[in-house]
Design a protein around this motif. Structure first.
Motif, mmCIF file in Angstrom:
data_model
loop_
_atom_site.group_PDB
_atom_site.id
_atom_site.type_symbol
_atom_site.label_atom_id
_atom_site.label_comp_id
_atom_site.label_asym_id
_atom_site.label_seq_id
_atom_site.Cartn_x
_atom_site.Cartn_y
_atom_site.Cartn_z
ATOM 1 N N VAL A 144 10.228 22.305 121.710
ATOM 2 C CA VAL A 144 11.165 21.250 121.339
ATOM 3 C C VAL A 144 12.512 21.490 122.003
ATOM 4 C CG1 VAL A 144 10.051 20.781 119.132
ATOM 5 C CG2 VAL A 144 11.889 22.479 119.234
ATOM 6 N N GLY A 145 13.237 20.379 122.191
ATOM 7 C CA GLY A 145 14.573 20.440 122.768
ATOM 8 C C GLY A 145 15.625 20.230 121.708
ATOM 9 N N GLN A 146 16.869 20.210 122.139
ATOM 10 C CA GLN A 146 17.970 20.065 121.198
ATOM 11 C C GLN A 146 18.015 18.689 120.544
ATOM 12 O OE1 GLN A 146 20.171 22.605 120.246
ATOM 13 N NE2 GLN A 146 18.616 23.808 121.318
ATOM 14 N N SER A 147 17.378 17.696 121.143
ATOM 15 C CA SER A 147 17.373 16.355 120.556
ATOM 16 C C SER A 147 16.021 15.994 119.939
ATOM 17 C CB SER A 147 17.753 15.307 121.614
ATOM 18 O OG SER A 147 16.822 15.326 122.689
ATOM 19 N N ASP A 148 15.111 16.961 119.877
ATOM 20 C CA ASP A 148 13.799 16.737 119.267
ATOM 21 C C ASP A 148 13.826 17.169 117.804
ATOM 22 O OD1 ASP A 148 12.784 15.869 121.724
ATOM 23 O OD2 ASP A 148 12.272 17.909 122.328
ATOM 24 N N LEU A 149 12.655 17.182 117.167
ATOM 25 C CA LEU A 149 12.578 17.700 115.810
ATOM 26 C C LEU A 149 13.090 19.137 115.771
ATOM 27 C CD1 LEU A 149 9.068 16.493 114.550
ATOM 28 C CD2 LEU A 149 11.296 15.799 113.660
ATOM 29 N N PRO A 150 13.790 19.501 114.705
ATOM 30 C CA PRO A 150 14.315 20.859 114.618
ATOM 31 C C PRO A 150 13.204 21.913 114.612
ATOM 32 C CG PRO A 150 15.385 19.441 113.009
ATOM 33 C CD PRO A 150 14.236 18.657 113.571
ATOM 34 N N VAL A 151 13.542 23.088 115.104
ATOM 35 C CA VAL A 151 12.586 24.189 115.128
ATOM 36 C C VAL A 151 12.035 24.459 113.735
ATOM 37 C CG1 VAL A 151 12.384 26.692 115.451
ATOM 38 C CG2 VAL A 151 13.532 25.302 117.180
ATOM 39 N N ALA A 152 12.893 24.466 112.735
ATOM 40 C CA ALA A 152 12.453 24.773 111.371
ATOM 41 C C ALA A 152 11.423 23.772 110.872
ATOM 42 C CB ALA A 152 13.658 24.813 110.432
ATOM 43 N N VAL A 153 11.588 22.510 111.240
ATOM 44 C CA VAL A 153 10.627 21.483 110.839
ATOM 45 C C VAL A 153 9.298 21.701 111.544
ATOM 46 C CG1 VAL A 153 10.117 19.006 110.866
ATOM 47 C CG2 VAL A 153 12.426 19.802 110.309
ATOM 48 N N ALA A 154 9.353 21.975 112.838
ATOM 49 C CA ALA A 154 8.127 22.254 113.592
ATOM 50 C C ALA A 154 7.387 23.440 112.990
ATOM 51 C CB ALA A 154 8.458 22.509 115.055
ATOM 52 N N ARG A 155 8.129 24.478 112.641
ATOM 53 C CA ARG A 155 7.513 25.658 112.043
ATOM 54 C C ARG A 155 6.853 25.316 110.708
ATOM 55 N NH1 ARG A 155 5.343 29.180 114.028
ATOM 56 N NH2 ARG A 155 7.072 30.032 115.194
ATOM 57 N N ASP A 156 7.538 24.556 109.879
ATOM 58 C CA ASP A 156 6.981 24.180 108.574
ATOM 59 C C ASP A 156 5.702 23.367 108.721
ATOM 60 O OD1 ASP A 156 8.983 25.491 107.221
ATOM 61 O OD2 ASP A 156 10.176 23.683 106.842
ATOM 62 N N LEU A 157 5.682 22.466 109.699
ATOM 63 C CA LEU A 157 4.537 21.583 109.872
ATOM 64 C C LEU A 157 3.352 22.281 110.538
ATOM 65 C CD1 LEU A 157 6.333 18.293 110.994
ATOM 66 C CD2 LEU A 157 5.232 18.739 108.792
ATOM 67 N N LEU A 158 3.621 23.177 111.462
ATOM 68 C CA LEU A 158 2.548 23.809 112.221
ATOM 69 C C LEU A 158 2.087 25.139 111.629
ATOM 70 C CD1 LEU A 158 3.633 23.109 115.907
ATOM 71 C CD2 LEU A 158 1.996 21.853 114.499
ATOM 72 N N GLY A 159 2.927 25.745 110.791
ATOM 73 C CA GLY A 159 2.532 26.990 110.160
ATOM 74 C C GLY A 159 2.973 28.224 110.921
ATOM 75 N N PRO A 160 2.767 29.388 110.330
ATOM 76 C CA PRO A 160 3.289 30.632 110.890
ATOM 77 C C PRO A 160 2.591 31.116 112.149
ATOM 78 C CG PRO A 160 1.931 31.082 108.969
ATOM 79 C CD PRO A 160 2.090 29.600 109.032
ATOM 80 N N ASP A 161 1.369 30.655 112.384
ATOM 81 C CA ASP A 161 0.611 31.168 113.523
ATOM 82 C C ASP A 161 0.853 30.397 114.819
ATOM 83 O OD1 ASP A 161 -0.547 33.114 111.908
ATOM 84 O OD2 ASP A 161 -2.200 31.787 111.335
ATOM 85 N N ALA A 162 1.451 29.207 114.736
ATOM 86 C CA ALA A 162 1.694 28.395 115.924
ATOM 87 C C ALA A 162 2.842 28.962 116.742
ATOM 88 C CB ALA A 162 2.015 26.958 115.528
ATOM 89 N N ILE A 163 2.789 28.740 118.047
ATOM 90 C CA ILE A 163 3.904 29.089 118.927
ATOM 91 C C ILE A 163 4.903 27.944 118.908
ATOM 92 C CG2 ILE A 163 4.597 29.517 121.312
ATOM 93 C CD1 ILE A 163 1.817 30.726 121.777
ATOM 94 N N VAL A 164 6.148 28.249 118.623
ATOM 95 C CA VAL A 164 7.209 27.237 118.643
ATOM 96 C C VAL A 164 8.297 27.714 119.594
ATOM 97 C CG1 VAL A 164 8.938 25.964 117.334
ATOM 98 C CG2 VAL A 164 6.731 26.513 116.273
ATOM 99 N N GLY A 165 8.523 26.940 120.650
ATOM 100 C CA GLY A 165 9.567 27.257 121.616
ATOM 101 C C GLY A 165 10.690 26.251 121.540
ATOM 102 N N CYS A 166 11.857 26.633 122.029
ATOM 103 C CA CYS A 166 13.015 25.741 121.960
ATOM 104 C C CYS A 166 13.855 25.859 123.217
ATOM 105 C CB CYS A 166 13.864 26.093 120.743
ATOM 106 S SG CYS A 166 15.303 25.020 120.494
ATOM 107 N N SER A 167 14.310 24.730 123.740
ATOM 108 C CA SER A 167 15.204 24.711 124.897
ATOM 109 C C SER A 167 16.635 24.981 124.454
ATOM 110 C CB SER A 167 15.148 23.346 125.595
ATOM 111 O OG SER A 167 13.873 23.103 126.130
ATOM 112 N N THR A 168 17.285 25.922 125.108
ATOM 113 C CA THR A 168 18.675 26.248 124.801
ATOM 114 C C THR A 168 19.436 26.502 126.091
ATOM 115 O OG1 THR A 168 18.294 28.636 124.628
ATOM 116 C CG2 THR A 168 17.988 27.344 122.623
ATOM 117 N N SER A 169 20.751 26.378 126.003
ATOM 118 C CA SER A 169 21.586 26.673 127.167
ATOM 119 C C SER A 169 22.833 27.455 126.793
ATOM 120 C CB SER A 169 21.990 25.373 127.879
ATOM 121 O OG SER A 169 22.721 24.534 126.992
ATOM 122 N N THR A 170 23.020 27.706 125.495
ATOM 123 C CA THR A 170 24.180 28.464 125.038
ATOM 124 C C THR A 170 23.737 29.551 124.072
ATOM 125 O OG1 THR A 170 24.636 27.104 123.082
ATOM 126 C CG2 THR A 170 25.598 26.366 125.176
#
Length: 222
Positions: free
Chosen positions: A86-112
Motif C-alpha cells: 500500500v501507498g500513502q494514499s491507499d488503505l492504512p497499513v493497520a487496516v490491511a494488517r487487520d483484514l489480512l491477518g498476521p501471516d500476510a506480507i504487508v508492505g508500504c511505500s515511504t519516502s521520509t
C-alpha cells in the motif's frame, strides 16, 4: 520467503513491456532469479487484474517466489497472494494488517523517516523507499528528482524492518542503494522494458552483490 530475503523485486506494468504480456515478463524474471513480484497494473480493470493474478499466483507458487498485490486487498485475498503493498494514499497499513491477518506480507511505500516509522508501528513487514533516483513512473512520480541513497540510509537507520529501494534503479546504480542498507531493490522498467528480462534480472542481482567503491578507497589503485 520473507521480505528480509528479497534482493530483486519486480513491479509489473504492461505498458512498458514492448508488446509482451505481463505473464511473459514475470516468467522470464522468475527464470532470472527474481525474489518477489508485485501485481500492479493499475490501468486495467479488477477482473483483468484478478485473472492475471491467478496466472501469476500459479507460476510464483511453483517457483517459491513471493507475490504481493498493489493496493487491492480484495484481489490479494481472491488469488491467495502472499500479501499487499500500500501507498500513502491507499488503505492504512493497520487496516490491511487487520483484514489480512498476521501471516500476510504487508508492505508500504515511504519516502521520509516519519512515514517509515509510522508504517513500522502500524505493522508493515517491509518498506518500499523512493523514488531513490529520478523516474518517470507514475508509481513514484511524486519524487521525480529522487531522494537519493542518503535518504535510504536515514530510513534504514530509523526502522528495524527490511527496506527495498525503488525508483530509477538500474544495474549501474543499484550498488549504492544496497550500501545504504536496503536489503534489495524493486524495479519496473529495468526488467519489464529489457530486451531480455531474464538477463536483466540476473544483472541486477549481480550488481547488488558487487561491492561499491567510493573515490576514497580507490586512491592509489592503478
Amino acid at each position: 520467503m520473507a521480505p528480509s530475503n528479497w534482493r530483486t523485486y519486480l513491479v509489473t506494468q504492461a505498458s512498458l513491456s514492448a508488446g509482451r504480456s505481463t505473464a511473459e515478463i514475470a516468467r522470464e524474471a522468475i527464470a532470472g532469479g527474481v525474489d518477489a513480484i508485485q501485481l500492479r497494473e493499475k490501468d486495467t480493470d479488477a477482473r483483468t487484474r484478478y485473472e492475471l493474478g491467478r496466472e501469476l499466483r500459479e507460476m510464483t507458487a511453483d517457483a517459491g517466489v513471493d507475490l504481493v498485490v498493489n493496493d487491492r486487498l480484495d484481489i490479494a485475498q481472491a488469488i491467495d497472494a502472499d500479501g499487499v503493498h500500500v501507498g500513502q494514499s491507499d488503505l492504512p497499513v493497520a487496516v490491511a494488517r487487520d483484514l489480512l491477518g498476521p501471516d500476510a506480507i504487508v508492505g508500504c511505500s515511504t519516502s521520509t523517516v516519519a512515514e517509515a516509522r509510522q508504517a513500522e508501528a502500524d505493522g508493515a513487514d517491509y518498506l518500499g523507499v523512493g523514488s531513490v533516483y529520478g523516474t518517470t513512473s507514475k508509481r513514484v512520480a511524486e519524487h521525480k528528482d529522487g531522494i537519493g541513497p542518503e535518504r535510504v540510509a536515514e530510513i534504514t537507520d530509523a526502522v528495524s524492518i527490511p527496506v527495498v529501494g525503488i525508483g530509477g534503479i538500474t544495474d549501474d546504480n543499484a550498488g549504492p542503494v544496497a550500501d545504504a542498507g536496503a536489503i534489495g531493490v524493486a524495479v519496473i522498467s529495468e526488467i519489464t522494458a529489457a530486451d531480455d528480462p531474464q538477463a536483466a534480472t540476473q544483472a541486477l542481482s549481480a550488481a547488488l552483490e558487487a561491492p561499491t567503491q567510493s573515490p576514497s578507497n580507490t586512491e592509489g589503485q592503478p
